[in-house]
Scaffold this motif. Structure first.
Motif, PDB file in Angstrom:
ATOM      1  N   ASP A  65      28.295  39.797  13.736  1.00 50.93           N
ATOM      2  CA  ASP A  65      27.733  41.123  13.453  1.00 50.93           C
ATOM      3  C   ASP A  65      26.720  41.537  14.512  1.00 50.93           C
ATOM      4  O   ASP A  65      26.534  42.712  14.774  1.00 50.93           O
ATOM      5  CB  ASP A  65      27.072  41.142  12.073  1.00 50.93           C
ATOM      6  N   SER A  66      26.066  40.550  15.143  1.00 57.32           N
ATOM      7  CA  SER A  66      25.058  40.864  16.160  1.00 57.32           C
ATOM      8  C   SER A  66      25.675  41.071  17.544  1.00 57.32           C
ATOM      9  O   SER A  66      24.956  41.343  18.498  1.00 57.32           O
ATOM     10  CB  SER A  66      24.009  39.758  16.222  1.00 57.32           C
ATOM     11  N   GLY A  67      27.006  40.916  17.652  1.00 59.39           N
ATOM     12  CA  GLY A  67      27.676  41.218  18.910  1.00 59.39           C
ATOM     13  C   GLY A  67      28.022  40.029  19.787  1.00 59.39           C
ATOM     14  O   GLY A  67      28.653  40.196  20.830  1.00 59.39           O
ATOM     15  N   ALA A  68      27.618  38.821  19.395  1.00 60.25           N
ATOM     16  CA  ALA A  68      28.018  37.637  20.163  1.00 60.25           C
ATOM     17  C   ALA A  68      29.523  37.449  19.976  1.00 60.25           C
ATOM     18  O   ALA A  68      30.018  37.457  18.857  1.00 60.25           O
ATOM     19  CB  ALA A  68      27.272  36.401  19.674  1.00 60.25           C
ATOM     20  N   ALA A  69      30.242  37.307  21.082  1.00 56.02           N
ATOM     21  CA  ALA A  69      31.701  37.198  21.002  1.00 56.02           C
ATOM     22  C   ALA A  69      32.179  35.957  21.754  1.00 56.02           C
ATOM     23  O   ALA A  69      31.733  35.681  22.865  1.00 56.02           O
ATOM     24  CB  ALA A  69      32.356  38.452  21.580  1.00 56.02           C
ATOM     25  N   VAL A  70      33.104  35.220  21.121  1.00 56.36           N
ATOM     26  CA  VAL A  70      33.643  34.001  21.707  1.00 56.36           C
ATOM     27  C   VAL A  70      35.148  34.176  21.896  1.00 56.36           C
ATOM     28  O   VAL A  70      35.871  34.523  20.964  1.00 56.36           O
ATOM     29  CB  VAL A  70      33.349  32.776  20.816  1.00 56.36           C
ATOM     30  N   LEU A  71      35.590  33.929  23.134  1.00 54.46           N
ATOM     31  CA  LEU A  71      37.004  33.977  23.495  1.00 54.46           C
ATOM     32  C   LEU A  71      37.589  32.575  23.445  1.00 54.46           C
ATOM     33  O   LEU A  71      37.006  31.642  23.991  1.00 54.46           O
ATOM     34  CB  LEU A  71      37.163  34.532  24.920  1.00 54.46           C
ATOM     35  N   VAL A  72      38.747  32.447  22.796  1.00 57.76           N
ATOM     36  CA  VAL A  72      39.522  31.207  22.829  1.00 57.76           C
ATOM     37  C   VAL A  72      40.865  31.554  23.452  1.00 57.76           C
ATOM     38  O   VAL A  72      41.566  32.460  22.980  1.00 57.76           O
ATOM     39  CB  VAL A  72      39.728  30.628  21.412  1.00 57.76           C
ATOM     40  N   HIS A  73      41.210  30.847  24.530  1.00 59.12           N
ATOM     41  CA  HIS A  73      42.475  31.081  25.224  1.00 59.12           C
ATOM     42  C   HIS A  73      43.325  29.830  25.078  1.00 59.12           C
ATOM     43  O   HIS A  73      42.922  28.756  25.522  1.00 59.12           O
ATOM     44  CB  HIS A  73      42.219  31.396  26.699  1.00 59.12           C
ATOM     45  N   LEU A  74      44.470  29.947  24.429  1.00 57.50           N
ATOM     46  CA  LEU A  74      45.326  28.793  24.160  1.00 57.50           C
ATOM     47  C   LEU A  74      46.269  28.554  25.331  1.00 57.50           C
ATOM     48  O   LEU A  74      47.345  29.139  25.422  1.00 57.50           O
ATOM     49  CB  LEU A  74      46.110  29.010  22.864  1.00 57.50           C
TER      50      LEU A  74
END
Length: 151
Positions: A65-74
């Motif tokens: 909700d605070s905007g921290a975003a985590v990308l996972v690339h398989l």
């Protein structure tokens, strides 16, 4: 805010610099860590609590909700598979919990097709200095901590 980022897959933690793709190895999309997944069919799980803001068969982004975003690339270059070998268990816009099953896939099949199954886990829009407690190279289970993100 402190955010603990968990491993989306079981395998061996590696520094990003060992990923065979310069975009990830040089942290062009952000800092993080990679996991060389255990071979055999399995699931990729959410690394944090949040909302699925991007969803492809081979990659996803979960944002808080605070905007921290985590990308996972398989895997590396798995976009070329056009979704073959990946089964989605969530939809874009869905709220997920850390460790929730996101995508089923088989890293051994990816590897047999000539691609690396290594999974970069990236803190988007972060600085390298914001990540602490990076997992040392070695075995990691899905859902175990990879790093802490100080925001």
């Amino acid at each position: 805010m402190t955010l603990q980022v968990l491993s989306p897959v079981e395998g061996t933690a590696l520094p990003l610099s060992e990923v065979g793709d310069p975009v990830f190895a040089q942290a062009m999309v952000g800092p993080g860590i990679a996991v060389d997944p255990a071979r055999g069919a399995g699931d990729a799980v959410a690394p944090i609590d949040g909302t699925v803001v991007t969803l492809h068969p081979h990659a996803f982004v979960v944002a808080t909700d605070s905007g921290a975003a985590v990308l996972v690339h398989l895997g590396i270059d798995t976009v070329q598979l056009k979704g073959d070998g990946f089964t989605l268990h969530v939809v874009k816009g869905e709220t997920v919990r850390a460790r929730q099953r996101m995508i089923s896939w088989d890293p051994a099949t990816i590897e047999a097709g000539g691609r690396s199954p290594v999974c970069p886990v990236i803190a988007l829009d972060a600085t390298a200095e914001a990540l602490t407690g990076l997992r040392q190279p070695g075995q990691v289970a899905a859902g175990e901590p990879l790093f802490t993100w100080q925001r």
